[in-house]
Design an enzyme around this catalytic site. Sequence first.
Site, PDB file in Angstrom:
ATOM      1  CE  LYS A  76      -3.879   2.039   2.609  1.00  0.00           C
ATOM      2  NZ  LYS A  76      -4.758   1.886   3.806  1.00  0.00           N
ATOM      3  CB  SER A 151      -8.050   3.771   2.962  1.00  0.00           C
ATOM      4  OG  SER A 151      -7.218   3.108   3.886  1.00  0.00           O
ATOM      5  CB  SER A 175      -8.427   1.051   5.911  1.00  0.00           C
ATOM      6  OG  SER A 175      -9.074   2.299   5.821  1.00  0.00           O
TER       7      SER A 175
END
Lengths: 485, 476
Positions: A76, A151, A175
């Site tokens: 990420k 997210s 997330s």
Amino acid sequence: MIEKTAAELSQALANGEISSVELTQSYLDRIKKYNEELNSYITVCEESALVQAKEADKKRVHSDSSPLLGIPLAHKDIFCTNGVTTTCGSRMLHNFIAPYDATVVGKLNDAGVVMLGKTNMDEFAMGSSNETSFFGPVRNPWDTNRVPGGSSGGSAAAVAADLCTMATGTDTGGSIRQPAAFCGITGFKPSYGRVSRWGMIAFASSLDQAGPLTKSAEDAALMTNVMAGLDKKDSTSIDKPVEDYTATLNDSLEGLKIGIPKQHFAEGLTADVEKGIQEALCEYEKLGASITEVDLPNNHLSVSAYYVVAPAEASANLSRYDGVRYGYRCANPVDLEDMYNRTRSEGFGEEVKRRILVGTYALSAGYYDAYYRKAQKIRRLIKNDFVETFKEVDVIIGPTSPHTAFELGTKTDPVTMYLEDIYTIAVNLAGLPAISIPAGIANGLPLGMQIVGRDFGEAQILNVAHQFQQQTDWHRQKPNFGQET
Amino acid sequence: MEWESVIGLEVHVSLSTKSKLFSGTASEFGAEPNTQANIFDLALPGTLPVFNEEALKMAVRFGLAIGADIGKHSVFDRKNYFYPDLPKGYQVTQLDFPIVGKGSLTITLEDGTEKVISVTRAHIEENAGKSLHEEFSARSGIDLNRAGEPLLEIVSEPEITNAKEAVAYLKKLHSIVRYLDISDAIMAQGSMRCDVNVSIRPKGETDLGTRTEIKNINSFRFVEKAIKSEIIRQHEVIEDGGEVLQETPRYDANKDITTSMRSKEVENDYRYFPEPDLLPVVIDDSYISAVKAELPELPDAKKERFIEEFSLSTYDAGVLTATREMAEYFEEVTQGCGDAKLAANWVTGDLLALLNKNDIEITESPIQSDRLATLISRIKDSTVSGKIAKTVFETMIDDSAAVDEIIEQKGLKQVTDSGEIGKLVDEVITNNPDQVQQFKDGKEAVLGYLVGQVMKISQGKANPGKVNELLREKIK
């Protein structure tokens, strides 16, 4: 090969069925072919990935047998990666090249993984649909008109579409788990303090926690084995020995006590998801577990408390983005005030600015007691709900999200979006470990089941998740996207 | 109407830890700009603080030295504001739960009386960097070497009533932190600096008047002057029928006045909240007693001991313990010569005069403690007289030769030989028949004159005791 789990690929690599270079090349080829549509990667590291793969193959010859050696993964874009752009999904850091590795990145590198690239995400991890990214939304491979969740949407979509074997993510209010649920993969958030936050760009320090997004609970265990552990560079990381999370995966669930929170099966939950979770629970009964309803009386306060605590911390954490030392700076500022104003107005997106304002307000003189202090009190009540419940049951199971993936651009009201995380947020406020695993398909979209464990009960929930995946093949289901016929 | 002033001080002391408060970077004064700043000090994304326990220990040392309550559960907070030399956009400090609670210290006023000043609290916080506006045209430079250095902010109760007391308080703090070896406390370098809160009120009134705060004063002298001129300014404001406003006036050292800086600036809301990247600092009794056991002898205790052990006057003991270096110097001299009384006289007299005249620290003294000890030993064993010793002392300032060598070379050795002195005595008796007669007639005081004459022709080298003895013998 590319659809296989890390555990399976580890075998294949060990048996010489495939090399890491070949495997890496196939993922790179797929990324080239499909990423434009999915937008799951912000940065692809083709050259360095092949170098790492070659290195891994060499190590294997020298009888290195680390389970993740040569496995291609994506990080990420919230994790700092030495020499590689680390944007956090923001214009503010669109040009920021981190001069160091996050602890998580360093540990995975030491384990011999191959980094394919950096995945898209909601800006500064603020969002539940991956629509707040400066680099554009990510699309859900199950239906490209739909969001992948957020997210960690880029990581989830990339794993689901076989653009990597596994990925890292972060979870502040859901997330990792919610995008895992929307994309039909496994997403695991360890206990707060289990994984180092050093090098992970902060959103809300007391809630942020890194974890894996994978194709199975077993893979999550393999990754957590590497990621977890005390880090002297993170004062909030916990000095507790790291267990081998794969060792207990096959323990029997006979006698396991499962709690079903009535608050997670109330108004707002769609019928499809409820049905899927109920069916999944039947699998557990077959495995010898008992199921009882439990009460989390303060759960309804969790979203409100979260949207005070998280923005408050974020408002300070994001102050460093001032255009002075790195990152975005507005053009031709006339003075300091102008530089601050325009840099931050132009560098941050709407959602980030909204949360900075909310957090700033909540901490202001005269409002602190009414908001921040009260939210901390609620946080203790929520934690206490879990403590009490875990006296009765071993794990808590329910839906990860009230519904399956929604269409892009349909949730425009921030509060509606905030309610996305109604089942996941309390877990962050309490600092507990939780996993989301695929538990069914409704109208062609995957639905996720959340398993919450006791403080540092990582091994147990991984075991509970793995056993389910031994009985079912929901985690093996693939979207049609990118299937070559 | 009679007025009185009320003064409170906030003193920032830079702790002399090996590395910064949260980052492990070394922090030495005077390094090239931005050479002592790592990724944390630059507030790069993803970096986190790790508390330097050396700073904790130093703060606890200070707390114990002023008899304060030690916070067993202290908490760091974020103080939010934007400034280019504050990289994170917040300063990590302690608000509600400081490491040091209420304590006190004793100051000695000019008339010798003592006064106890309470310390409200002391907390640990990080320093900001430095903005450099002069060196660059139309731009500002930022030096982050100082950013993240550990500071101890020591807050006094408003119990100080005039500028002299404020300076005495500051000097006492200075002395204590240096005795504790927790800070260089060099005001000129900024490792000790002070904010002064001043208000005035009608004498006898219990409520405090509106206070103003003069920030960042960096010398004892300026503290005194700034307070004096701010008190005058406030009197003038009130006499003119005005009202003192809460503000931060500026002290202009050149003009020796404080000027009001009334600006439209709104009061900052720092939005303090507990720093989530750091755990509360929890310490137990055994930690505290371990730190206590390591405490050095502090100025007050040392002063008492000097009075007891060396029979010094309160005044001398006060002067000799004012700084740790002074006390060490004195004790070295005493040990070397075996005479505390003489050592005290020389150190507080000639040596201090020399240092003051040249504005040098005792550690830089051209006459080291062992040399002064030797000189005093030579007085005691009658090699030189006290008076000649002063000549030797003067020579020692510029001549680093051994004391005995100087005495030898300059021929300053005292004459004790009866024969040699006898000759001089005879000469004086011969040349001063009148005075000799007066002495014979019983005028005892004349003897002093005759001794003086002998000393004079011996150029001070004759042993005065011997001269005295021989004169009496020969005149009889």
